[in-house]
Design a protein around this motif. Structure first.
Motif, PDB file in Angstrom:
ATOM      1  N   SER A  62       0.807  -1.224   0.000  1.00  0.00           N
ATOM      2  CA  SER A  62       0.000   0.000   0.000  1.00  0.00           C
ATOM      3  C   SER A  62       0.838   1.271   0.000  1.00  0.00           C
ATOM      4  O   SER A  62       0.283   2.372  -0.040  1.00  0.00           O
ATOM      5  CB  SER A  62      -0.959   0.004   1.198  1.00  0.00           C
ATOM      6  OG  SER A  62      -0.261  -0.082   2.431  1.00  0.00           O
ATOM      7  N   GLY A  63       2.188   1.143   0.027  1.00  0.00           N
ATOM      8  CA  GLY A  63       3.032   2.320  -0.076  1.00  0.00           C
ATOM      9  C   GLY A  63       2.840   3.046  -1.398  1.00  0.00           C
ATOM     10  O   GLY A  63       2.496   4.233  -1.431  1.00  0.00           O
ATOM     11  N   PRO A  64       3.037   2.354  -2.544  1.00  0.00           N
ATOM     12  CA  PRO A  64       2.778   3.016  -3.823  1.00  0.00           C
ATOM     13  C   PRO A  64       1.320   3.402  -3.988  1.00  0.00           C
ATOM     14  O   PRO A  64       1.012   4.400  -4.650  1.00  0.00           O
ATOM     15  CB  PRO A  64       3.209   1.969  -4.863  1.00  0.00           C
ATOM     16  CG  PRO A  64       3.270   0.669  -4.135  1.00  0.00           C
ATOM     17  CD  PRO A  64       3.599   0.996  -2.713  1.00  0.00           C
ATOM     18  N   LEU A  89       0.743   6.823  -2.344  1.00  0.00           N
ATOM     19  CA  LEU A  89       1.260   7.904  -3.181  1.00  0.00           C
ATOM     20  C   LEU A  89       0.366   8.118  -4.401  1.00  0.00           C
ATOM     21  O   LEU A  89       0.099   9.264  -4.799  1.00  0.00           O
ATOM     22  CB  LEU A  89       2.684   7.592  -3.619  1.00  0.00           C
ATOM     23  CG  LEU A  89       3.743   7.519  -2.511  1.00  0.00           C
ATOM     24  CD1 LEU A  89       5.100   7.161  -3.107  1.00  0.00           C
ATOM     25  CD2 LEU A  89       3.829   8.826  -1.729  1.00  0.00           C
ATOM     26  N   LEU A 107       8.564   1.086  -5.229  1.00  0.00           N
ATOM     27  CA  LEU A 107       8.203   2.326  -5.902  1.00  0.00           C
ATOM     28  C   LEU A 107       8.774   2.460  -7.311  1.00  0.00           C
ATOM     29  O   LEU A 107       8.677   3.525  -7.907  1.00  0.00           O
ATOM     30  CB  LEU A 107       8.657   3.523  -5.040  1.00  0.00           C
ATOM     31  CG  LEU A 107       8.103   3.570  -3.611  1.00  0.00           C
ATOM     32  CD1 LEU A 107       8.591   4.818  -2.891  1.00  0.00           C
ATOM     33  CD2 LEU A 107       6.577   3.494  -3.603  1.00  0.00           C
ATOM     34  N   SER A 126       4.767   6.666   2.300  1.00  0.00           N
ATOM     35  CA  SER A 126       5.066   5.312   1.837  1.00  0.00           C
ATOM     36  C   SER A 126       6.157   4.730   2.715  1.00  0.00           C
ATOM     37  O   SER A 126       7.248   5.300   2.823  1.00  0.00           O
ATOM     38  CB  SER A 126       5.525   5.325   0.373  1.00  0.00           C
ATOM     39  OG  SER A 126       6.013   4.047  -0.012  1.00  0.00           O
ATOM     40  N   THR A 145      12.964   2.371  -3.483  1.00  0.00           N
ATOM     41  CA  THR A 145      12.663   3.657  -2.862  1.00  0.00           C
ATOM     42  C   THR A 145      13.770   4.664  -3.152  1.00  0.00           C
ATOM     43  O   THR A 145      13.519   5.849  -3.398  1.00  0.00           O
ATOM     44  CB  THR A 145      12.465   3.495  -1.348  1.00  0.00           C
ATOM     45  OG1 THR A 145      11.356   2.615  -1.100  1.00  0.00           O
ATOM     46  CG2 THR A 145      12.178   4.831  -0.676  1.00  0.00           C
ATOM     47  N   GLY A 173       7.762   0.694   0.516  1.00  0.00           N
ATOM     48  CA  GLY A 173       6.965   0.373  -0.659  1.00  0.00           C
ATOM     49  C   GLY A 173       7.817   0.112  -1.888  1.00  0.00           C
ATOM     50  O   GLY A 173       8.865   0.737  -2.078  1.00  0.00           O
ATOM     51  N   ILE A 231       8.597   9.462   3.092  1.00  0.00           N
ATOM     52  CA  ILE A 231       8.948   8.242   2.369  1.00  0.00           C
ATOM     53  C   ILE A 231      10.117   7.571   3.082  1.00  0.00           C
ATOM     54  O   ILE A 231      11.138   8.213   3.359  1.00  0.00           O
ATOM     55  CB  ILE A 231       9.324   8.568   0.915  1.00  0.00           C
ATOM     56  CG1 ILE A 231       8.135   9.217   0.196  1.00  0.00           C
ATOM     57  CG2 ILE A 231       9.768   7.316   0.168  1.00  0.00           C
ATOM     58  CD1 ILE A 231       8.456   9.731  -1.195  1.00  0.00           C
ATOM     59  N   SER A 289      12.750  -3.225  -1.401  1.00  0.00           N
ATOM     60  CA  SER A 289      12.008  -1.989  -1.146  1.00  0.00           C
ATOM     61  C   SER A 289      12.946  -0.795  -1.057  1.00  0.00           C
ATOM     62  O   SER A 289      12.662   0.289  -1.590  1.00  0.00           O
ATOM     63  CB  SER A 289      11.203  -2.118   0.151  1.00  0.00           C
ATOM     64  OG  SER A 289      10.272  -3.161   0.085  1.00  0.00           O
TER      65      SER A 289
END
Length: 340
Positions: A180-182, A185, A205, A200, A294, A203, A258, A290
């Motif tokens: 759910s991090g991306p 965003l 990314l 995030s 990131t 995540g 982030i 990750s």
């Protein structure tokens, strides 16, 4: 892994007076079935329908709502703002989201962290392997009957429902971890009128990295046997729309937090036996992926001249207690953005 949610400071509150209990009971009942009331001292009066929801729970209380959606009723755990403010923080779950509770409510002390703040915590339940997006079709590898429409739920159905409880549709933040991090965003980037801050944590990314789509495929098959192709066709507009590297320009001017750790074990890693050692090694590897993605996303934002607050701890694996720590670091930035 499941822990009992701490009860201290988190409890159901539906008002101190009987009149408030009766009003809230009527308001809740109206969500389930149409009802009407009338006042007629001597004769029957025409019934007047009650629109619901019309009232919110007392400031600082906890409630579990069933919110109508195109996917059917969705359970949402809510901790109301301490002083009745209209700001809200959406806390999104991870890849293995359960159908009974949002993991933020039992894997972390998120509710305690924001217990004295004037911001409502909104914790949607469900959405395993969904990436919190609108899918093209139901997954054809696990017999899924309902097509995921999570972006519609989070940006239309849920905020419209919460508005009846005094929660603003425009003064919100969203935070996600791992899967759910991306998503956090993306939701903020494409729905700027709704969200004033996005976070995030660990995540992935960089969806254009070599092998990333197939890595996502494997993860989704492992978490519920979901088919990534049912979510979006390879390199289709729908897929590119979900790629943080692609929608990055839409984040300009949005306050963001982030983070991703190094993958090296830290204070929260205490593996017991072979099973514990395996889980820790797995969490190390995922966090390294990750962190690399990131860092690549940080470079993308820097190239666009877009600012964000970053945190890259020297130790930490892909696990909940580290995300609990990062939530605490993100908290002051979230409260500032929401003026809460």
């Amino acid at each position: 892994m499941q822990q009992q949610q701490k009860e201290s400071g988190i409890h159901m509150r539906f008002g101190k007076a009987g009149w408030r209990n009766r009003i809230l009971t009527l308001g809740t009942a109206a969500l389930v079935a149409p009802i009407a009331v009338g006042v007629a001292p001597t004769a029957l009066a025409a019934p007047a329908p009650i629109a619901a929801p019309v009232l919110r729970a007392p400031a600082g209380g906890y409630e579990e709502l069933m919110v109508p959606s195109k996917m059917g009723p969705i359970k949402v755990q809510v901790q109301w703002a301490k002083n009745g403010g209209n700001a809200a923080l959406y806390l999104l779950d991870g890849l293995r989201a359960r159908d009974d509770k949002n993991a933020w409510s039992f894997e972390t002390n998120a509710q305690q962290q924001f217990g004295n703040d004037n911001v409502t915590l909104v914790m949607p339940v469900g959405g395993q392997s969904s990436w919190y997006t609108d899918w093209a079709q139901a997954s054809n590898t696990n017999g899924q009957k309902t097509t995921y429409k999570w972006e519609t739920f989070l940006t239309e159905e849920l905020p419209n429902f919460l508005a009846g409880y005094g929660v603003s549709k425009t003064n919100n933040a969203v935070l996600g971890l791992s899967m759910s991090g991306p998503a956090a965003l993306r939701l903020a980037a494409l729905h700027r009128n709704q969200f004033k801050h996005a976070s995030s944590l660990s995540g992935p990314l960089n969806w254009g990295a070599p092998g990333m789509r197939e890595a996502i495929r494997v993860m989704m098959l492992d978490a519920g046997r979901f088919n990534v192709d049912s979510m979006a066709a390879p390199w289709s507009p729908a897929w590119l729309r979900m790629d943080p590297m692609v929608f990055a320009p839409e984040l300009r001017g949005l306050p963001m937090f982030i983070s991703s750790a190094s993958g090296l074990p830290g204070g929260h890693d205490k593996p017991a036996g072979l099973g514990g050692a395996y889980n820790t090694a797995n969490a190390m590897g995922i966090e390294v992926i990750s962190m690399v993605s990131t860092r690549a996303f940080q470079g993308r934002l820097n190239s666009l001249g877009i600012q964000a607050v970053y945190d890259f701890p020297a130790t930490g694996t892909h696990s909940w207690k580290y995300w609990e720590d990062e939530l605490w670091k993100a908290r002051p930035h979230i409260l500032k953005a929401l003026n809460a």
